[in-house]
Design a protein around this motif. Structure first.
Motif, PDB file in Angstrom:
ATOM      1  N   HIS B  63      -1.827  -0.025  19.242  1.00 18.67           N
ATOM      2  CA  HIS B  63      -1.672  -1.483  19.185  1.00 18.67           C
ATOM      3  C   HIS B  63      -0.924  -1.808  17.897  1.00 18.67           C
ATOM      4  O   HIS B  63      -0.760  -0.968  17.017  1.00 18.67           O
ATOM      5  CB  HIS B  63      -3.043  -2.187  19.214  1.00 18.67           C
ATOM      6  N   ARG B  64      -0.477  -3.039  17.809  1.00 18.47           N
ATOM      7  CA  ARG B  64       0.285  -3.459  16.637  1.00 18.47           C
ATOM      8  C   ARG B  64      -0.581  -3.414  15.385  1.00 18.47           C
ATOM      9  O   ARG B  64      -1.734  -3.854  15.407  1.00 18.47           O
ATOM     10  CB  ARG B  64       0.774  -4.897  16.865  1.00 18.47           C
ATOM     11  N   PHE B  65      -0.051  -2.897  14.290  1.00 21.49           N
ATOM     12  CA  PHE B  65      -0.782  -2.895  13.033  1.00 21.49           C
ATOM     13  C   PHE B  65      -0.807  -4.319  12.498  1.00 21.49           C
ATOM     14  O   PHE B  65       0.196  -5.020  12.527  1.00 21.49           O
ATOM     15  CB  PHE B  65      -0.093  -1.965  12.021  1.00 21.49           C
ATOM     16  N   ALA B  66      -1.975  -4.765  12.028  1.00 19.75           N
ATOM     17  CA  ALA B  66      -2.120  -6.149  11.566  1.00 19.75           C
ATOM     18  C   ALA B  66      -1.601  -6.280  10.148  1.00 19.75           C
ATOM     19  O   ALA B  66      -2.270  -5.919   9.194  1.00 19.75           O
ATOM     20  CB  ALA B  66      -3.588  -6.553  11.635  1.00 19.75           C
ATOM     21  N   GLY B  67      -0.406  -6.795  10.019  1.00 19.64           N
ATOM     22  CA  GLY B  67       0.142  -7.016   8.688  1.00 19.64           C
ATOM     23  C   GLY B  67       1.391  -6.189   8.442  1.00 19.64           C
ATOM     24  O   GLY B  67       1.791  -5.350   9.260  1.00 19.64           O
ATOM     25  N   ILE B  68       2.041  -6.486   7.320  1.00 18.81           N
ATOM     26  CA  ILE B  68       3.245  -5.722   6.977  1.00 18.81           C
ATOM     27  C   ILE B  68       3.115  -5.079   5.598  1.00 18.81           C
ATOM     28  O   ILE B  68       4.102  -4.625   5.021  1.00 18.81           O
ATOM     29  CB  ILE B  68       4.521  -6.595   7.053  1.00 18.81           C
ATOM     30  N   ARG B  69       1.932  -5.084   5.072  1.00 17.74           N
ATOM     31  CA  ARG B  69       1.717  -4.356   3.829  1.00 17.74           C
ATOM     32  C   ARG B  69       0.297  -3.796   3.812  1.00 17.74           C
ATOM     33  O   ARG B  69      -0.624  -4.330   4.448  1.00 17.74           O
ATOM     34  CB  ARG B  69       1.965  -5.230   2.601  1.00 17.74           C
ATOM     35  N   VAL B  70       0.147  -2.693   3.087  1.00 17.25           N
ATOM     36  CA  VAL B  70      -1.137  -1.997   3.015  1.00 17.25           C
ATOM     37  C   VAL B  70      -1.448  -1.699   1.551  1.00 17.25           C
ATOM     38  O   VAL B  70      -0.581  -1.199   0.829  1.00 17.25           O
ATOM     39  CB  VAL B  70      -1.101  -0.646   3.762  1.00 17.25           C
ATOM     40  N   ARG B  71      -2.651  -2.007   1.141  1.00 16.33           N
ATOM     41  CA  ARG B  71      -3.063  -1.668  -0.231  1.00 16.33           C
ATOM     42  C   ARG B  71      -3.603  -0.249  -0.273  1.00 16.33           C
ATOM     43  O   ARG B  71      -4.230   0.209   0.686  1.00 16.33           O
ATOM     44  CB  ARG B  71      -4.181  -2.604  -0.695  1.00 16.33           C
ATOM     45  N   TYR B  72      -3.362   0.409  -1.381  1.00 10.88           N
ATOM     46  CA  TYR B  72      -3.976   1.711  -1.578  1.00 10.88           C
ATOM     47  C   TYR B  72      -4.040   1.971  -3.066  1.00 10.88           C
ATOM     48  O   TYR B  72      -3.500   1.203  -3.866  1.00 10.88           O
ATOM     49  CB  TYR B  72      -3.197   2.815  -0.847  1.00 10.88           C
ATOM     50  N   GLN B  73      -4.723   3.037  -3.430  1.00  9.17           N
ATOM     51  CA  GLN B  73      -4.778   3.432  -4.830  1.00  9.17           C
ATOM     52  C   GLN B  73      -4.332   4.877  -4.922  1.00  9.17           C
ATOM     53  O   GLN B  73      -4.523   5.663  -3.989  1.00  9.17           O
ATOM     54  CB  GLN B  73      -6.186   3.248  -5.389  1.00  9.17           C
ATOM     55  N   ALA B  74      -3.724   5.205  -6.040  1.00  9.66           N
ATOM     56  CA  ALA B  74      -3.131   6.543  -6.142  1.00  9.66           C
ATOM     57  C   ALA B  74      -3.139   7.049  -7.572  1.00  9.66           C
ATOM     58  O   ALA B  74      -3.050   6.273  -8.540  1.00  9.66           O
ATOM     59  CB  ALA B  74      -1.708   6.526  -5.605  1.00  9.66           C
ATOM     60  N   VAL B  75      -3.264   8.362  -7.656  1.00  3.50           N
ATOM     61  CA  VAL B  75      -3.034   9.072  -8.912  1.00  3.50           C
ATOM     62  C   VAL B  75      -2.186  10.280  -8.551  1.00  3.50           C
ATOM     63  O   VAL B  75      -2.635  11.149  -7.792  1.00  3.50           O
ATOM     64  CB  VAL B  75      -4.361   9.544  -9.558  1.00  3.50           C
TER      65      VAL B  75
END
Lengths: 252, 188
Positions: B63-75
């Motif tokens: 199904h369509r992903f809700a939104g056009i940006r995704v938050r994440y955290q990274a090192v």
């Protein structure tokens, strides 16, 4: 003597066997067709197809929905109690718990539902949904603008300052200086929204009610009757077959 | 005889409703998840999704992903993603840690369904460790077979989708120039 007795019963039984068969044929057809559909429910996605037919919804006692709308520039953000957020009458996102407020989060638009926040661009494009995992205070009751252009939300009678960058919600004693109230959208949008309402009734439900006979308003009794008639058909059918065999033997 | 039958039925109802309630819950907050994912202080980032990424996300999720940006955290090359996916009727919140294009951990942060909550146990989630995207495939897919759980088919399916999606997002975050956090803080 025995053969003569069964010969009298046979034509009578044949007539009733045919009559019963005719009576149940249509209902059996309905049972078979709906049964096949129900067997492949997920593949055919009947559980995800809402009913929009007004007469069918009225039969189920689904009233015309309460409409909640907020205006944000050229956008009309609406909720017709089906768990979805509509932008200018087009479904855009989920809106868990229903729409409670809209605020200007320049350059974005912030939409608050009871159990999630939705961020949109000014053109109405879905940017992001903020739901589970970030300890969003719930259920959200109101969205407003607190002092110094800070957005805030109220949940459980407590106001929280919204930090959209870090997804933090800080309890505050500040009260909102302004907030948007719901307003009445244009007639065209109202009409389009009401046509989309299904009251949670999906075609899965309709199929189940057709299959059980409940859709005809007789509860389960209709299909119970079909069951009884089928038992009669089976018994009469086997008896007719067995007596036919006996007759052919007697002729030899 | 009828009395003990009713008593047994009542007991069964209590047990079943308790089981249903025991399935639901918040098992970790986002803060706890991120704190356990990294040894060093992570950087909050945002992955903006273009047309191709949205199409691939749709292939993965169905199904369509809700939104056009995704938050994440990274090192460094380690990233942590919090993603929601519907099990049967309610969303399940998952946390996925990806390290060097390989799944390091999958966790259920919040479970809202009345059944299927067995997916949160380590004995199940451990299957995902070491999983990567299949090579040379036009559509992203997990390269590991995951044994299902009877009675939790939809939850298992949701977790597999989210694990695959997190792997895909991780590869995209590594190759696409990520924007800084675009939304200004609104705190005074």
């Amino acid at each position: 003597m025995r053969a003569k007795k069964s010969f009298k019963i046979r034509p009578l039984l044949w007539r009733w066997h045919r009559r019963l068969g005719l009576v149940v044929a249509l209902l059996l057809l309905l049972l078979a067709v709906t049964g096949i559909q129900l067997n492949h429910l997920e593949a055919l996605r009947w559980d995800q197809k809402p009913v929009h037919s007004r007469w069918l919804l009225e039969w189920y006692g689904v009233e015309r929905p309460a409409l909640t709308s907020f205006q944000a520039g050229p956008l009309w953000l609406s909720d017709i109690t089906d768990g979805r957020l509509y932008v200018n009458a087009k479904p855009l996102s989920s809106c868990a718990g229903g729409l409670v407020g809209v605020a200007d989060a320049a350059p974005l638009v912030l939409v608050a539902c009871q159990h999630e926040l939705v961020l949109l661009t000014r053109e109405g494009q879905l940017l992001e949904r903020i739901a589970g995992g970030h300890q969003l205070p719930q259920p959200i009751e109101r969205l407003g603008q607190c002092a110094e252009a800070a957005l805030c939300l109220r949940a459980n009678n407590q106001w929280y300052l919204i930090d959209l960058q870090n997804l933090r919600w800080t309890p505050t004693e500040l009260s909102p200086t302004q907030y948007r109230s719901p307003s009445r959208p244009p007639a065209k949008i109202r009409r389009q929204l009401l046509q989309k309402h299904s009251g949670g009734i999906t075609w899965e439900r309709v199929l189940q009610d057709l299959h059980s006979g409940r859709l005809f308003g007789l509860g389960p009794w209709l299909m119970d009757l079909v069951g009884v008639l089928l038992i009669g058909l089976s018994v009469s059918g086997v008896w007719l077959w067995a007596s036919g065999v006996q007759r052919r033997r007697n002729r030899r | 005889m009828a009395r003990w039958f009713y008593a047994l039925a009542a007991l069964a109802l209590c047990v079943l409703s308790t089981q249903a309630t025991a399935q639901r819950g918040v098992f970790a907050t986002a803060e706890q998840f991120y704190a356990n994912a990294f040894d060093a202080e992570p950087e909050a980032k945002m992955l903006w999704l273009g047309g191709e990424q949205l199409d691939q996300a749709q292939q993965i999720l169905g199904h369509r992903f809700a939104g056009i940006r995704v938050r994440y955290q990274a090192v460094g090359d380690r990233s942590a993603w919090i993603l929601d996916e519907i099990g049967k009727t309610h969303p399940i919140t998952f946390g996925v840690i990806v390290d060097n294009n390989t799944i390091a951990a999958v966790q259920v942060l919040e479970f809202r369904e009345s059944r299927g909550g067995e997916v949160r146990y380590d004995s199940f989630t451990e299957q995902f460790i070491g999983g990567e995207l299949k090579k040379n495939q036009s559509e992203p897919a997990l390269d590991k077979h995951i044994d299902g759980i009877t009675g939790a088919t939809m939850s298992v399916r949701a977790m597999k989708k989210v694990a695959t999606l997190a792997l895909y997002f991780h590869t995209q975050a590594a190759t696409v120039k990520t924007a800084g956090v675009a939304v200004k803080s609104f705190t005074p």
